[in-house]
Enzyme design. Structure first.
Site, mmCIF file in Angstrom:
data_model
loop_
_atom_site.group_PDB
_atom_site.id
_atom_site.type_symbol
_atom_site.label_atom_id
_atom_site.label_comp_id
_atom_site.label_asym_id
_atom_site.label_seq_id
_atom_site.Cartn_x
_atom_site.Cartn_y
_atom_site.Cartn_z
ATOM 1 N N ASN A 239 54.813 33.783 57.181
ATOM 2 C CA ASN A 239 53.348 33.821 57.248
ATOM 3 C C ASN A 239 52.813 32.399 57.405
ATOM 4 O OD1 ASN A 239 52.987 32.663 54.509
ATOM 5 N ND2 ASN A 239 54.026 34.556 53.917
ATOM 6 N N ASP A 307 55.966 40.345 52.086
ATOM 7 C CA ASP A 307 56.074 41.645 51.410
ATOM 8 C C ASP A 307 57.152 42.531 52.023
ATOM 9 O OD1 ASP A 307 54.017 41.146 49.558
ATOM 10 O OD2 ASP A 307 52.518 41.555 51.103
ATOM 11 N N LYS A 317 72.591 36.736 67.504
ATOM 12 C CA LYS A 317 71.227 36.717 68.009
ATOM 13 C C LYS A 317 70.911 38.056 68.696
ATOM 14 C CE LYS A 317 68.325 34.233 71.213
ATOM 15 N NZ LYS A 317 68.323 33.423 72.428
ATOM 16 N N PHE A 351 47.570 33.993 42.396
ATOM 17 C CA PHE A 351 46.656 33.597 43.468
ATOM 18 C C PHE A 351 46.534 34.789 44.419
ATOM 19 C CE2 PHE A 351 45.388 29.087 43.943
ATOM 20 C CZ PHE A 351 45.841 28.644 42.716
ATOM 21 N N LYS A 365 44.871 43.422 41.870
ATOM 22 C CA LYS A 365 46.166 42.727 41.728
ATOM 23 C C LYS A 365 46.353 42.221 40.292
ATOM 24 C CE LYS A 365 46.393 41.411 46.542
ATOM 25 N NZ LYS A 365 46.277 40.379 47.570
ATOM 26 N N LYS A 369 49.671 43.599 38.459
ATOM 27 C CA LYS A 369 50.773 42.658 38.190
ATOM 28 C C LYS A 369 50.761 42.144 36.744
ATOM 29 C CE LYS A 369 50.580 41.260 43.033
ATOM 30 N NZ LYS A 369 51.625 40.778 43.935
HETATM 31 N N1 CTP Z 1 53.353 37.791 44.780
HETATM 32 C C1 CTP Z 1 54.590 37.952 44.181
HETATM 33 N N2 CTP Z 1 55.556 38.654 44.816
HETATM 34 C C2 CTP Z 1 55.342 39.238 45.989
HETATM 35 C C3 CTP Z 1 54.074 39.126 46.609
HETATM 36 C C4 CTP Z 1 53.109 38.379 45.970
HETATM 37 O O1 CTP Z 1 54.789 37.417 43.094
HETATM 38 N N3 CTP Z 1 56.317 39.925 46.585
HETATM 39 C C5 CTP Z 1 52.321 37.022 44.084
HETATM 40 C C6 CTP Z 1 51.758 35.863 44.855
HETATM 41 O O2 CTP Z 1 52.480 34.668 44.616
HETATM 42 C C7 CTP Z 1 50.329 35.793 44.334
HETATM 43 C C8 CTP Z 1 49.987 37.241 44.011
HETATM 44 O O3 CTP Z 1 51.236 37.911 43.865
HETATM 45 O O4 CTP Z 1 50.222 35.070 43.139
HETATM 46 C C9 CTP Z 1 49.168 37.932 45.074
HETATM 47 O O5 CTP Z 1 49.795 37.770 46.335
HETATM 48 P P1 CTP Z 1 49.184 38.386 47.666
HETATM 49 O O6 CTP Z 1 50.076 38.067 48.806
HETATM 50 O O7 CTP Z 1 47.733 38.042 47.760
HETATM 51 O O8 CTP Z 1 49.219 39.923 47.323
HETATM 52 P P2 CTP Z 1 50.265 41.054 47.582
HETATM 53 O O9 CTP Z 1 50.672 41.598 46.258
HETATM 54 O O10 CTP Z 1 51.378 40.574 48.469
HETATM 55 O O11 CTP Z 1 49.365 42.130 48.322
HETATM 56 P P3 CTP Z 1 48.749 42.144 49.826
HETATM 57 O O12 CTP Z 1 49.668 41.289 50.660
HETATM 58 O O13 CTP Z 1 48.793 43.567 50.180
HETATM 59 O O14 CTP Z 1 47.365 41.589 49.706
#
Ligand code: CTP
Length: 426
Positions: A239, A307, A317, A351, A365, A369
């Site tokens: 990303n 994710d 490859k 975050f 979230k 979490k």
């Molecule tokens: N995070 C995590 N593990 C993951 C994804 C995210 O610990 N696999 C943590 C990130 O470091 C951040 C928080 O969860 O502190 C929110 O991450 P974000 O990417 O905004 O949310 P997601 O849970 O991935 O949801 P979405 O991408 O659907 O918004």
């Protein structure tokens, strides 16, 4: 209508600037840095250091030794710092607060004295209590924190007499930003090159802000950067995160006394003085965090963890084909949720990067979490990536707070850590 005369206007401007300065001091611990410059080819690099310090709002005064003045001029240092340049040669400066005790005045003035570059000579003198010019007398008179950034030939760096002197200074509690390896000015390859200026800058900030230790003795895990989920030896799913915000959060926690451990994805270099575990995938990041977690007091998770990962990694490859490529993806582990399940006394700060419904999405979230707080930032239209200024909205179980910023990520991180310290205090 109320009209103000010239003096009232000036008074108001002065009051406003005092208010801004004191506000900045609260967040950023604006420092008075006395920069000693001694005689080495790296002396010219001190110009960039002054720029960085001044740009961040710190006050810099320079003290140039005679040998240093052969490599950089007092005029350059005075122009960049906006202050007179001090030195053994009185022609360097016209203003002297009190010529009889100049070294004591300057030593008292400073929050931190940094010697950049530091030669074997100045290190040897101060380690052995010799004070025979302005800089060495300041260094002996200083009761504030002292930082050394040595630079010299590799044989001098590894000479036992020099090593002993450096150990003496470390033993006095002085900070050392060690030189790096590379081709030296003398043409030899080895250790002795002045450390990177941004590392020395970090070292000065960390050393000078040790007074304000709201997280003193706390162990804080910070995750930062993107993760990479590889498809084959050349392709990857990732990303746009760079890791800047996470690195600034790590530095901001470090600057208020925390013992920070960073788990870092992406390409950015790890910050000075912070033990860093470099990782690639979400699985790697989770494994690194789980290893550190039992010894930590909390986690600040700024990493943009992918994710999804490809179901299969192809060791060869993947060749292009006519038909559409079907790429099955699997969920990666959620690091914060996993740490929440195994937490004992620790806090969790998350975050969230959102492009719409910031507060609703981030609040969901927070609950899902098991977080104590979450800082949400607006990433609509590409905002918030890289080192551009940003805004954060803090959210807790009690709802959302006043937004922080817009500010540079450095200032934003400092404010966010202060906000979080107040939140934990309540
Ligand atoms: N995070 C995590 N593990 C993951 C994804 C995210 O610990 N696999 C943590 C990130 O470091 C951040 C928080 O969860 O502190 C929110 O991450 P974000 O990417 O905004 O949310 P997601 O849970 O991935 O949801 P979405 O991408 O659907 O918004």
């Amino acid at each position: 209508m109320v009209t103000l005369d010239k003096f009232e206007c000036l008074f108001l401007v002065h009051l406003t600037s005092l208010a801004i300065t004191s506000l900045c001091n609260t967040w950023m611990f604006i420092m008075k840095v006395l920069l000693g410059i001694t005689g080495g080819i790296a002396a010219y690099k001190s110009a960039d250091l002054i720029r960085l310090l001044v740009r961040s709002g710190h006050q810099v005064r320079c003290c140039l030794t005679d040998a240093g003045s052969r490599f950089i001029t007092p005029l350059t240092l005075a122009t960049l710092s906006g202050e007179p340049c001090f030195g053994a040669n009185p022609e360097y400066h016209e203003w002297r607060p009190n010529p009889r005790v100049e070294h004591v005045d300057l030593a008292r003035w400073a929050d931190v004295v940094a010697v950049v570059p530091a030669t074997a000579n100045i290190i040897g003198k101060v380690a052995n209590g010799i004070a025979d010019d302005l800089l060495s007398t300041i260094l002996l008179a200083a009761t504030c924190r002292i930082l050394w950034a040595p630079a010299m030939n590799r044989a001098m760096w590894s000479h036992p007499a020099f090593t002993k002197n450096l150990e003496t200074l470390s033993g006095y509690g002085h900070s050392i930003v060690e030189p790096k390896s590379g081709i030296l000015a003398c043409g030899e390859d080895g250790t002795g090159k002045l450390a990177d200026i941004d590392d020395i800058f970090d070292g000065i900030i960390a050393t000078g802000t040790e007074r304000s230790k709201i997280f003193q003795g706390k162990r804080v895990l910070v995750t930062a950067g993107p993760t990479h989920e590889d498809l084959d030896p050349v392709r990857t799913l990732t990303n746009r995160s760079t890791g800047h915000m996470g690195i600034e959060m790590a530095k901001a926690f470090r600057n208020v006394g925390a013992n920070v451990h960073l788990v870092l994805g992406g390409e950015l270099k790890s910050p000075w003085g912070i033990p860093t575990k470099r990782v690639r995938s979400a699985e790697d990041m989770l494994a690194a965090c789980l290893e550190l977690w039992p010894d930590m007091d909390g986690i600040c998770a700024t990493a943009a963890v992918a994710d999804q990962r490809p179901e299969k990694y192809s060791t060869e490859k993947i060749k292009k084909m006519e038909e559409a490529l079907n790429l099955p993806l699997l969920r990666t582990p959620d690091i914060l949720s996993t740490l929440h399940q195994t937490k004992t006394h620790q806090w969790l700060l998350g975050f969230a990067a959102e492009s719409e419904n910031f507060v609703e999405n981030a609040s969901a979230k927070l609950v899902a979490k098991g977080l104590d707080a979450i800082l949400v930032n607006d990433i609509s239209s590409g905002k918030g990536f890289g080192d551009s200024p940003n805004t954060l909205i803090p959210i807790t179980k009690c709802g959302s707070g006043n937004s922080i910023g817009p500010d540079s990520k450095e200032l934003l991180a400092s404010k966010a850590v202060n906000w979080f310290a107040n939140f934990l205090d309540k």
